[in-house]
Enzyme design. Sequence first.
Site, PDB file in Angstrom:
ATOM      1  N   GLU A 194       0.809  -1.216   0.000  1.00  0.00           N
ATOM      2  CA  GLU A 194       0.000   0.000   0.000  1.00  0.00           C
ATOM      3  C   GLU A 194       0.845   1.269   0.000  1.00  0.00           C
ATOM      4  O   GLU A 194       0.334   2.358  -0.269  1.00  0.00           O
ATOM      5  CB  GLU A 194      -0.922   0.015   1.223  1.00  0.00           C
TER       6      GLU A 194
ATOM      7  N   GLU B  75       7.377 -21.985   7.838  1.00  0.00           N
ATOM      8  CA  GLU B  75       7.798 -21.138   8.958  1.00  0.00           C
ATOM      9  C   GLU B  75       8.796 -21.831   9.879  1.00  0.00           C
ATOM     10  O   GLU B  75       9.375 -21.186  10.756  1.00  0.00           O
ATOM     11  CB  GLU B  75       6.585 -20.709   9.780  1.00  0.00           C
TER      12      GLU B  75
END
EC number: 4.2.1.126
Length: 308
Positions: free
Chosen positions: A90, A121
């Site tokens: 953004e 992960e």
Amino acid sequence: MTNDALIAALSHLVSEGRNPDTMDIDLLPSLDIVQRINQQDKLVPLAVEKVLPEIAQAVDKITDAFKVGGRLIYMGAGTSGRLGVLDASECPPTFGVSDKMVIGLIAGGPEAILKAKEGAEDSPQLGEQDLKAIDFSSNDVLVGIAASGRTPYVIGGLEYANTIGATTVALSCNPDSPIADIADIAISPVVGPEALTGSTRLKSGTAQKLVLNMLTTASMIRLGKSYQNLMVDVKATNNKLVARAARIVMQATECTKEEATEVLKQTNYEVKLAILMILTDLDIESARQHLHHQDGFLRKAVESHKSN
């Protein structure tokens, strides 16, 4: 870590605890379910409020890094990684910056944004490798995001960043977490057990999103990316943003839509430049130079022109 050890470790995490206020949530009608979730969500901004000093400390470090050409790197797995990617993506349209200035890394790579790759992960080495792949340097700031505060991918990244002298920030929703222990700055909004046990995409994810919003927004404001509370470096890349650019110019100068549109066309839709031209009657090149002399801070450019 063995499965038994992992179970034991998770049992001590606040974010993995059972919430006494939602033990009967499976018996409730839809309205009551969402009311219970909403009641829990109300706790999130209160938890974030308690860690504002640490957030501000991180903002100062990020701003300092930006000023010397450094970058902000987010790193996380699952929901935490996706939130980092979201906030990073953004920044270019909102603040007119390069897409290399704020980068989101997620365990498992871009494919993990759309489809969960939960096993990715578990590798601290992958965290280090992903940072090396983007030429992470001591000028950059790394924000490791993990609701549990113990994700190996994030730990590996933070440890590597520490070895090269970069600023490290840990964002976790558990107190005294492993990532908090190894980071320069620990941001730990403790939101309590989730409405659905262990589903940290709920309150924990909301808290992380609020913090990430603050980190980038406050840092960009400190760099002069706003005038008053207007997004004056917004990039007019679609019809909605073209209209927003005109509206921002009108709000900042109280000019007509026609004047805003005319000047924006002259500046190739550089909102900050258009506002300065209208408020000071400077031509485009003089306005550009004046803005440059004030390091891109529009308010300073306007006020310094008035004082001359």
